[in-house]
Design a protein around this motif. Sequence first.
Motif, PDB file in Angstrom:
ATOM      1  N   LEU A 197       0.700  -1.410   0.015  1.00 52.66           N
ATOM      2  CA  LEU A 197      -0.005   0.370   0.207  1.00 52.66           C
ATOM      3  C   LEU A 197       1.363   1.359  -0.517  1.00 52.66           C
ATOM      4  O   LEU A 197       1.005   2.132  -0.778  1.00 52.66           O
ATOM      5  CB  LEU A 197      -1.153   0.240   1.300  1.00 52.66           C
ATOM      6  CG  LEU A 197      -2.316  -0.972   1.883  1.00 52.66           C
ATOM      7  CD1 LEU A 197      -2.967  -0.645   2.485  1.00 52.66           C
ATOM      8  CD2 LEU A 197      -3.161  -0.371  -0.186  1.00 52.66           C
ATOM      9  N   GLY A 198       1.804   1.070   1.130  1.00 50.00           N
ATOM     10  CA  GLY A 198       2.654   2.633   0.492  1.00 50.00           C
ATOM     11  C   GLY A 198       3.587   2.866  -0.545  1.00 50.00           C
ATOM     12  O   GLY A 198       3.557   3.758  -1.197  1.00 50.00           O
ATOM     13  N   THR A 199       4.023   1.614  -1.558  1.00 47.96           N
ATOM     14  CA  THR A 199       4.528   1.576  -2.371  1.00 47.96           C
ATOM     15  C   THR A 199       3.587   1.740  -3.178  1.00 47.96           C
ATOM     16  O   THR A 199       4.032   3.228  -3.849  1.00 47.96           O
ATOM     17  CB  THR A 199       4.994   0.090  -2.531  1.00 47.96           C
ATOM     18  OG1 THR A 199       5.739   0.398  -2.202  1.00 47.96           O
ATOM     19  CG2 THR A 199       5.303   0.543  -4.121  1.00 47.96           C
ATOM     20  N   LEU A 200       2.419   1.412  -3.703  1.00 47.99           N
ATOM     21  CA  LEU A 200       1.101   2.083  -4.737  1.00 47.99           C
ATOM     22  C   LEU A 200       0.666   4.047  -4.364  1.00 47.99           C
ATOM     23  O   LEU A 200       0.585   4.789  -5.076  1.00 47.99           O
ATOM     24  CB  LEU A 200      -0.458   1.244  -4.212  1.00 47.99           C
ATOM     25  CG  LEU A 200       0.267  -0.534  -4.475  1.00 47.99           C
ATOM     26  CD1 LEU A 200      -0.928  -0.855  -5.260  1.00 47.99           C
ATOM     27  CD2 LEU A 200       0.915  -0.396  -6.239  1.00 47.99           C
ATOM     28  N   ASN A 201       0.212   3.626  -3.103  1.00 47.49           N
ATOM     29  CA  ASN A 201      -0.075   5.131  -2.495  1.00 47.49           C
ATOM     30  C   ASN A 201       1.036   6.415  -3.102  1.00 47.49           C
ATOM     31  O   ASN A 201       0.839   7.218  -3.794  1.00 47.49           O
ATOM     32  CB  ASN A 201      -0.102   5.419  -1.296  1.00 47.49           C
ATOM     33  CG  ASN A 201      -1.192   4.782  -1.399  1.00 47.49           C
ATOM     34  OD1 ASN A 201      -2.414   4.303  -1.149  1.00 47.49           O
ATOM     35  ND2 ASN A 201      -1.663   4.275   0.729  1.00 47.49           N
ATOM     36  N   SER A 202       2.779   6.354  -2.871  1.00 47.07           N
ATOM     37  CA  SER A 202       3.953   7.114  -3.331  1.00 47.07           C
ATOM     38  C   SER A 202       3.907   7.179  -4.496  1.00 47.07           C
ATOM     39  O   SER A 202       4.331   7.789  -5.184  1.00 47.07           O
ATOM     40  CB  SER A 202       5.025   6.593  -2.797  1.00 47.07           C
ATOM     41  OG  SER A 202       5.437   4.791  -3.085  1.00 47.07           O
TER      42      SER A 202
END
Length: 183
Positions: free
Chosen positions: A153-158
């Motif tokens: 999720l962090g990778t996708l959101n960033s």
Amino acid sequence: MKNVTHSFVFLAHWPSAGSFGLNTDILATNLINLTVVVGVLIFFGKGVLKDLLDNRKQRILSTIRNSEELRRGTIEQLEKARIRLQKVELEADKYRMNGYSDIEREKENLINATSLSLEQLEKSKNETLYFEKQRAMNQVRQRVFQQAVQGALGTLNSCLNTELHFRTIRANIGILGSMEWKR
């Protein structure tokens, strides 16, 4: 990252030349996406997993040490019981004439009680180890899953912003529109 995104967005507007074109095979692109996600999960999750496994290993080792100490204590109790048994046997020789059967019964009861106690302690130790192992495995599974989801999720959101999102939608609408005109 934006240059790579621009190249994919404008790829749909290029005229087809020879065998070069946009990959519309959903199975192949899903395989690539899955490979990328698994690679990211392995890259970001291996340190956390290693720490979790090391911590769990230390807990298991301490549980094993505690069980060994319990075993040593049981062995000491067994030795004390053997010494007591020897004393009982000496007394049995003295009282053999008067009550051999009563002493034999006491001896058997003592052996059975000690044996039963030892078996119960061994069973308890094995059950404790099994449940600790199961709990540790469940905790590791939960933490790995949580870390993987959080990392993804962090990778996708960033990586995803609104401008990129709208460009991707417009490009896909353009592709779908050109597919409608071909029919």
